[in-house]
Design an enzyme around this catalytic site. Structure first.
Site, PDB file in Angstrom:
ATOM      1  N   GLU A 227       0.087  -0.913   1.258  1.00  0.00           N
ATOM      2  CA  GLU A 227      -0.805   0.136   1.764  1.00  0.00           C
ATOM      3  C   GLU A 227      -2.237  -0.387   1.961  1.00  0.00           C
ATOM      4  OE1 GLU A 227      -0.368   3.413  -0.979  1.00  0.00           O
ATOM      5  OE2 GLU A 227       1.508   4.048  -0.020  1.00  0.00           O
TER       6      GLU A 227
ATOM      7  N   GLU B 287       8.742   3.837   0.410  1.00  0.00           N
ATOM      8  CA  GLU B 287       8.649   4.623  -0.821  1.00  0.00           C
ATOM      9  C   GLU B 287       8.814   6.099  -0.477  1.00  0.00           C
ATOM     10  OE1 GLU B 287       4.984   3.910  -2.907  1.00  0.00           O
ATOM     11  OE2 GLU B 287       5.087   1.733  -2.629  1.00  0.00           O
TER      12      GLU B 287
END
Length: 485
Positions: free
Chosen positions: A117, A266
């Protein structure tokens, strides 16, 4: 010896996991006490997981995965992105973390996650200009080492890299965030050229967290139309996962790559640390998600698509940062010691079964640190509870959480105990200026649904394990020589 019933349950779960195509799980290791890697690897295999995503290429974790055949996504951590922007460093990284494990009986590496991220808004652009060069160098190094056909480099991004304008908040209006639009376009073009997917993390729970106006049913897959469904070009979006995913698809279409494969890096639901982070909600979320994956329903813009998904996560992690929220330490479908929290419908046929627990788990002695019956100094008590909670995991004590119902003495005992356990039950860790005592009577920590844990015994370090293996081999050689003599 396992009972026939236990064996049957294990077989059912293993067969079920295979039925949900493309299912993996994230294995995080941010914990004070980690289970041995081989115990973790067996936990994965016992539950039929054929894919795993880890957040580095730690030698201890990799040793557990070696020989299992489990498809693995390893990672270059964010703090190394600038370094592998130098091609020589990228080549060395591949040598040390891919080539090292590429042998018969090694680790089945499928992807390299370049960063985690890195374009998150909270990073304020820290990794914006180093991520894509790192991605290109890692893939080039993989290609030159002969792995490029089988191992692809990707970048797991947070769903905050795309959105729809406030004036038209529907999936078809999706676009990449203005400040990273150019970077995302460059990255997506490269992924398309290399044959790699875009990896994205999507969390319906976070849409609900902290937003009292968000319709609860919209976070799940089975609640019917939410109070205010999103209607887009005749499509009725009844859950936030579909809407989020299709917003990304629309953003990709706008830059000319609408068919790029997408991996869900995720997705999951926490079980503590917030009023909505509960076992019943987690079970409801996973039930709907796994059923959809088994049915290959896809999303409105990608109907009947096979979506590769990594659940988040495998285990609770008691040292994760709680900056986003106290729930961060409770994402596991298993507890810190490998016990399943709830039945999982891994087959997707409406027949959930309890996952197989970790085997061979060793615990510290059954003793706890609690507030002394004679403690009475309230001012010192507050300071010591604060000290314990600043250095151990007290997130279960929050409002709406599993231990929120404790009285003041119970709160203090819980705080003292989590610190004591985190410190490996060192005698000095249960003093707190004379306010605490050690007890071996579990009645002293009987607090309803609140779990006063006993930690697992710390796993041997990789160095210690290697030394033990060398010592064992040496002993075997000496024994053989003595026999020959």
């Amino acid at each position: 010896m396992a009972t026939a019933a236990a064996v049957l349950v294990g077989v059912v779960v293993i067969m079920a996991a295979a039925a949900v195509d493309g299912l993996g799980v994230n294995w995080g290791t941010m914990a004070t006490h980690r289970l041995p890697p081989k115990v973790m690897a067996r936990l994965l295999k016992d539950n039929g997981f054929k894919k795993v995503k880890i957040f580095d290429a730690d030698a201890t974790t990799m040793s557990g995965l070696a020989g299992t055949g489990i498809e693995t996504m390893i990672a270059v951590p964010n703090d190394m992105l600038a370094a592998v922007g130098d091609y020589g460093r990228a080549r060395e990284w591949v040598k040390e973390n891919v080539t090292k494990y590429s042998f018969d009986g090694g680790v089945n590496i499928r992807y390299v996650a370049v960063g985690n991220e890195p374009f998150l808004k909270a990073y304020n652009g820290m990794f914006d200009h180093v991520t894509v060069p790192a991605l290109k160098n890692i893939q080039r190094a993989l290609n030159e080492a002969g792995y490029g056909k089988d191992i692809k480099a990707t970048v797991p991004v947070n769903a905050d890299v795309y959105d729809s304008p406030a004036s038209n908040p529907v999936p078809s209006a999706g676009k990449f965030r203005d400040d990273v639009a150019g970077i995302m376009t460059d990255m997506v073009r490269f992924l398309n050229h290399s044959g790699a997917p875009l990896t994205v993390n999507i969390y319906p729970f976070l849409s609900l967290y902290g937003n009292e106006d968000f319709p609860l049913d919209y976070a799940f897959f089975d609640g019917g139309p939410p109070p205010k469904p999103v209607v887009d070009n005749g499509i009725n979006y009844t859950n936030v996962f579909d809407a989020n995913f299709d917003t990304l698809v629309s953003a990709l279409k706008k830059i000319g790559f609408g068919n790029l494969p997408i991996v869900i890096g995720e997705v999951g639901w926490p079980t503590d640390g917030d009023k909505h982070a509960t076992v019943p909600y987690a079970q409801r979320f996973y039930s709907g998600l796994l059923k959809r994956l088994a049915a290959r329903r896809g999303t409105p813009l990608r109907p009947r698509a096979r979506i590769e998904v990594y659940l988040f996560g495998l285990m609770d992690e008691d040292t994760k940062s709680v900056a986003p929220g106290n729930f961060e330490r409770h994402w596991g479908i298993f507890t810190y010691d490998g016990r399943p929290k709830f039945p999982l419908d891994l087959r997707g046929d409406g027949r959930p079964a309890m996952p197989v627990p970790a085997k061979g788990v060793k615990y510290l002695p059954r003793r706890w640190c609690v507030l002394s019956p004679n403690a009475s100094d309230a001012s010192r008590l507050a300071d010591n509870v604060g000290y314990a909670c600043s250095r151990a995991d007290c997130t279960a004590l929050g409002y709406g959480c599993s231990c929120a119902g404790l009285d003041a003495r119970g709160n203090a005992s819980y705080a003292f105990n989590v610190y004591y356990q985190a410190q490996g039950q060192e005698d000095s860790a249960c003093d707190f200026q004379g306010l605490a005592v050690v007890t071996e009577d579990d009645r002293d920590v009987s607090q309803g649904a609140c779990n006063f844990s006993v930690q697992v015994a710390a796993a041997a370090t990789a160095a210690a394990a290697a030394a033990a293996e060398v010592a064992a081999c040496t002993a075997a050689v000496l024994a053989a020589l003595l026999v020959l003599a």
